[in-house]
Design a protein around this motif. Sequence first.
Motif, mmCIF file in Angstrom:
data_model
loop_
_atom_site.group_PDB
_atom_site.id
_atom_site.type_symbol
_atom_site.label_atom_id
_atom_site.label_comp_id
_atom_site.label_asym_id
_atom_site.label_seq_id
_atom_site.Cartn_x
_atom_site.Cartn_y
_atom_site.Cartn_z
ATOM 1 N N GLN A 173 -1.749 -9.411 -12.462
ATOM 2 C CA GLN A 173 -2.712 -8.331 -12.246
ATOM 3 C C GLN A 173 -2.019 -7.007 -12.597
ATOM 4 N N PRO A 174 -1.821 -6.740 -13.881
ATOM 5 C CA PRO A 174 -0.998 -5.582 -14.261
ATOM 6 C C PRO A 174 -1.557 -4.236 -13.816
ATOM 7 N N TRP A 175 -2.881 -4.078 -13.852
ATOM 8 C CA TRP A 175 -3.491 -2.787 -13.537
ATOM 9 C C TRP A 175 -4.497 -2.930 -12.403
ATOM 10 N N ALA A 176 -4.645 -1.878 -11.628
ATOM 11 C CA ALA A 176 -5.673 -1.800 -10.592
ATOM 12 C C ALA A 176 -6.098 -0.339 -10.441
ATOM 13 N N GLN A 177 -7.134 -0.134 -9.641
ATOM 14 C CA GLN A 177 -7.609 1.225 -9.361
ATOM 15 C C GLN A 177 -7.119 1.749 -8.019
ATOM 16 N N ALA A 178 -6.878 0.828 -7.102
ATOM 17 C CA ALA A 178 -6.625 1.262 -5.727
ATOM 18 C C ALA A 178 -5.712 0.278 -5.016
ATOM 19 N N VAL A 179 -5.076 0.805 -3.959
ATOM 20 C CA VAL A 179 -4.173 0.020 -3.118
ATOM 21 C C VAL A 179 -4.410 0.410 -1.671
ATOM 22 N N ALA A 180 -4.470 -0.578 -0.785
ATOM 23 C CA ALA A 180 -4.582 -0.323 0.644
ATOM 24 C C ALA A 180 -3.293 -0.727 1.342
ATOM 25 N N VAL A 181 -2.859 0.122 2.261
ATOM 26 C CA VAL A 181 -1.652 -0.103 3.044
ATOM 27 C C VAL A 181 -2.013 -0.066 4.512
ATOM 28 N N ARG A 182 -1.569 -1.061 5.263
ATOM 29 C CA ARG A 182 -1.725 -1.035 6.708
ATOM 30 C C ARG A 182 -0.353 -1.250 7.321
ATOM 31 N N GLY A 183 0.073 -0.304 8.159
ATOM 32 C CA GLY A 183 1.422 -0.364 8.689
ATOM 33 C C GLY A 183 2.403 -0.190 7.547
ATOM 34 N N ASN A 184 3.313 -1.145 7.407
ATOM 35 C CA ASN A 184 4.307 -1.031 6.333
ATOM 36 C C ASN A 184 4.053 -2.025 5.210
ATOM 37 N N ARG A 185 2.846 -2.623 5.170
ATOM 38 C CA ARG A 185 2.562 -3.658 4.185
ATOM 39 C C ARG A 185 1.352 -3.304 3.322
#
Length: 586
Positions: free
Chosen positions: A50-62
């Motif tokens: 999955q080389p490209w994405a639009q967004a990333v979600a982080v919860r805590g340190n992960r």
Amino acid sequence: MCRNCSLVAALGDHTADGSGAAPPGSSPLPELPPAVVFRGGAVYTMNARQPWAQAVAVRGNRIVAVGGDNEATAAAGPGARTVELNGRMLLPGFIEAHIHPLVGSFFTSGVDLQVADRDAALAAIAAHVRAHPTGPVRGFGWRVDMFGPQGPTRAELDELIPDRPAILFAIDAHSAWVNSAALRLAGITRDTADPVPGFSFYVRDDDGEPTGWVLELPAVLGLVDAVEPMTRAVLTRLLAQWAPKAAAAGITAVFDAGLPPGPGDPGALVGVYTDLEAQGLLPFRVVASHIVKAPPVDDAVARTTALRDRFATDLVKAGVLKILGDGTAEGYTAHLLEPYADRPDSVGSSPFSPQDWHRLVVDADAAGLDVHIHAIGDRTVRTALDAIEAAVTHNPPRDRRHVIAHLVLVDEADVPRFGELGVIAQFSANWFSADPSTVEIALQRYGPHRQRRFFRPRALLDAGATIAFGTDWPAAGYFSTYKPLDAIQVAVTRRLIGRPDADMLEPERERLDLHQALHAATLGAARALRLDHVAGSIEVGKAADLVVLRRNLFDLDPHEIAATPIDVTMMNGRVTHGSLSAGRPG
């Protein structure tokens, strides 16, 4: 050619005890936000699936989601902090697979000698002496090409600093320029034996008197110990001052390539890192090593194993055996297959015998340790590969992560062996430019045929090797940097930064493309450090080690990469540089 390396990391036993307290006024990293969504950007994941994405979600340190804006928002849940990327680029945090944070913090805190020539260096020293009228004088950054064949002399320093010791480290971090007061303080005279004859020694004039040029770490470190020891208190203070700069450069993990141990305790100074971690002041992960720079080697494996067993916190690990396989071409201490062009009676040397190499590498491998070998000369590269091949032959199969570092010159016959043996090739790509070190000094030492075959990362990639980047800061050949974007730009251009019209370092075909360079600074380096299960790519379940760049590097002229601002650095879910509240600057 210098591009040296292993640096002062070798620091051996030349440190003193002291308090590990952080400097006054230091601020702990902010608390973890409950959840964060980075959305609306160009997310380059380094995940081949999955080389490209639009967004990333982080919860805590992960990382909990990588994909579209809505997908990330849903995964973060209610109350998440939203960071609008507005087209900015999100990358995995940069990983320095060979750097010297403690030594670099110490070396570079004196007079800056990264100047044009000898006269400018002397002027900078004079100005520093006027501004600091007491105490030892320390400096960093002078180059061999500033001086004649005899190198720098104590007489030049004595005119400026007659009555207090001065020790000025070369940009390769493998030699020093000292004055008479420093030699007296260390008790070094014409009758003093060289620490490792032919490898680490005091350059002498025709009458046998030390000139003030000191080559290689065993000799250099004796002077450091006499003039201004690196105490734990000093190193803690200086590292705490440098660490925010590392975070601002996007660094989220480092390999300390040769930690200086405290007296009688080879792991003492790993405590500088764990002290800062305990106080919430450490903005990057650390993998520390035990270095062996000269015989005897009897206890090297046992010391490295003890270090591994002793340090395993959330952010700080240890247990790599660093081997100083040779020195630098500038000092004729890189070990070559063929003689130096300007000294045909010499091929340089290694501090270790064949028996030492076997004991170090084969025994370390049998103990489950990784080795990290400093190799400037092509003979040292071959010797290291031979030792690793012996380990593969003699020991049971396992997941090996052995590294050979620097690789200025690799013989053609040895290129395929990296892939065949699974050896990781570590480069300081910031050295890949046509500058006085790689062109002028190197041409003298190596001759034109070899000089045109420096630094061949693409050939090693084609042979199946993993490439890992690390700047080797503070050590360098022409300019010293700890910034991964500097190395990435030079890797894809093979030209000096700020000089798009400069000559390109041959061979041109060894330029990397941007993906290859980014991989070496993230996932390739993570593999070398055994951190690829937690860092190096943006994937669900991995740690939130991320950087936000002002611009998409794939949209830029390659000569603009190093100037791209880093707006946010996040390590383990905490913001270590910048602010989540800042939108895209205009």
